[in-house]
Motif scaffolding. Structure first.
Motif, PDB file in Angstrom:
ATOM      1  N   ALA A  41      19.032  -4.208   5.729  1.00 40.56           N
ATOM      2  CA  ALA A  41      19.494  -5.333   6.546  1.00 40.56           C
ATOM      3  C   ALA A  41      21.012  -5.332   6.657  1.00 40.56           C
ATOM      4  O   ALA A  41      21.568  -5.578   7.739  1.00 40.56           O
ATOM      5  CB  ALA A  41      19.005  -6.645   5.941  1.00 40.56           C
ATOM      6  N   ASP A  42      21.695  -5.041   5.558  1.00 43.07           N
ATOM      7  CA  ASP A  42      23.158  -4.982   5.580  1.00 43.07           C
ATOM      8  C   ASP A  42      23.645  -3.860   6.496  1.00 43.07           C
ATOM      9  O   ASP A  42      24.582  -4.042   7.288  1.00 43.07           O
ATOM     10  CB  ASP A  42      23.700  -4.762   4.168  1.00 43.07           C
ATOM     11  CG  ASP A  42      23.522  -5.978   3.276  1.00 43.07           C
ATOM     12  OD1 ASP A  42      23.308  -7.094   3.813  1.00 43.07           O
ATOM     13  OD2 ASP A  42      23.594  -5.825   2.043  1.00 43.07           O
ATOM     14  N   ASP A  43      23.003  -2.689   6.406  1.00 39.88           N
ATOM     15  CA  ASP A  43      23.426  -1.550   7.228  1.00 39.88           C
ATOM     16  C   ASP A  43      23.157  -1.798   8.712  1.00 39.88           C
ATOM     17  O   ASP A  43      23.937  -1.371   9.571  1.00 39.88           O
ATOM     18  CB  ASP A  43      22.704  -0.281   6.774  1.00 39.88           C
ATOM     19  CG  ASP A  43      23.252   0.269   5.464  1.00 39.88           C
ATOM     20  OD1 ASP A  43      24.346  -0.171   5.043  1.00 39.88           O
ATOM     21  OD2 ASP A  43      22.590   1.128   4.857  1.00 39.88           O
ATOM     22  N   LEU A  44      22.073  -2.496   9.022  1.00 42.72           N
ATOM     23  CA  LEU A  44      21.789  -2.830  10.419  1.00 42.72           C
ATOM     24  C   LEU A  44      22.848  -3.783  10.957  1.00 42.72           C
ATOM     25  O   LEU A  44      23.370  -3.597  12.063  1.00 42.72           O
ATOM     26  CB  LEU A  44      20.401  -3.453  10.542  1.00 42.72           C
ATOM     27  CG  LEU A  44      19.879  -3.683  11.958  1.00 42.72           C
ATOM     28  CD1 LEU A  44      19.599  -2.355  12.656  1.00 42.72           C
ATOM     29  CD2 LEU A  44      18.622  -4.539  11.940  1.00 42.72           C
ATOM     30  N   ARG A  45      23.195  -4.782  10.164  1.00 44.86           N
ATOM     31  CA  ARG A  45      24.188  -5.757  10.590  1.00 44.86           C
ATOM     32  C   ARG A  45      25.564  -5.120  10.774  1.00 44.86           C
ATOM     33  O   ARG A  45      26.327  -5.492  11.667  1.00 44.86           O
ATOM     34  CB  ARG A  45      24.266  -6.888   9.557  1.00 44.86           C
ATOM     35  CG  ARG A  45      25.191  -8.035   9.972  1.00 44.86           C
ATOM     36  CD  ARG A  45      25.127  -9.200   9.011  1.00 44.86           C
ATOM     37  NE  ARG A  45      25.520  -8.808   7.650  1.00 44.86           N
ATOM     38  CZ  ARG A  45      24.688  -8.672   6.637  1.00 44.86           C
ATOM     39  NH1 ARG A  45      23.398  -8.872   6.800  1.00 44.86           N
ATOM     40  NH2 ARG A  45      25.138  -8.322   5.448  1.00 44.86           N
TER      41      ARG A  45
END
Length: 267
Positions: A41-45
């Motif tokens: 989720a962090d990498d997508l954001r």
């Protein structure tokens, strides 16, 4: 040629049927990597990924994301791999340790404790490499593979969160979904993701035979986990369950409130 998509999937056992043969099916269409749900989720954001299988709570909190497939990780009863282990009665939990790999389950356990017992416990982190035995908390939330092998200790209460949610709400629960960042061209991706899911569900015995021993499970246990504890299609029940979870999480300020209704349709 289409853009080369950077695609991230969860590195837990529950993902195996979803990604069965996916790397080969993607070919030059995209690159597949694996990580913890929260890190995906962090990498997508941050724009390090274009598409990822992320915790459902992250999708609900970010209105610019778009579902790209009806392939999900969900349950319609006991899920086995998401557990609350409490050293006190659940109605006495004052301090709760949350597995850092989790965000959806972290919100889910807080929703259930509030709805069932009117509790808002103090929250402390439980790192991936930290033993639940050594955390100073009344209860711990474990997810993924280590939840399937809880530490050898007497706990006063153990909750299977899938079972608790489904009994309380009478709805399925959706833990993770494939989503894309805004502006990403995902045409042709949903067919690949759903074909991999379908092939995985047709190959559960093969997957169980390949992965069971390395996770300390029998082939039968792992097959039943895939076939009975998990559900991989986003149907009407899953849509209603996700919408209900959204309402409850918003009411506790676990995710932002938006005036408009959330779009739960996959592209």
């Amino acid at each position: 040629m289409k853009n080369h998509l950077r695609i991230g999937a969860v590195s837990y056992l529950n993902t195996k049927p979803l990604v069965h043969g996916l790397r080969e099916r993607l070919g030059g269409f995209g690159e597949l990597t694996f990580n913890l749900p929260s890190r995906l989720a962090d990498d997508l954001r941050r724009g390090k990924l274009d598409v990822a299988l992320i915790p459902s709570v992250e999708f609900l909190a970010e209105r610019s994301y778009q579902m790209v497939s009806n392939a999900v990780i969900a349950c319609r009863g006991p899920v086995w791999s998401v557990r609350l282990l409490s050293r006190v009665g659940a109605n006495q939990i004052g301090r709760l340790a949350l597995d850092e790999g989790s965000r959806t389950s972290a919100a889910l356990v807080q929703v259930l404790l509030w709805e069932m017992h009117g509790l808002r416990p103090e929250i402390v982190p439980l790192s991936i490499d930290q033993s639940p035995e050594h955390v100073d908390a009344d209860a711990v939330l474990l997810i993924g593979d280590r939840a399937m092998h809880p530490p050898p200790r007497c706990y006063r209460e153990i909750w299977d969160l899938g079972d608790r949610w489904c009994r309380w709400s009478e709805l399925p629960f959706v833990f993770a979904l494939w989503v894309a960042r805004p502006g990403v061209d995902t045409s042709g991706l949903s067919e690949r993701l759903e074909a991999s899911r379908d092939d995985g569900l047709a190959s559960l015995e093969e997957i169980a035979a390949r992965d069971a021993a390395t996770h300390g499970l029998t082939n039968e246990d792992l097959f039943r986990y895939f076939a009975e504890n998990l559900h991989y299609t986003f149907g009407v029940g899953e849509q209603n369950g996700l919408a209900e979870f959204h309402r409850r999480a918003v009411s506790l300020d676990l995710i932002p409130h938006y005036d408009s209704s959330i779009d739960l349709r996959s592209s």
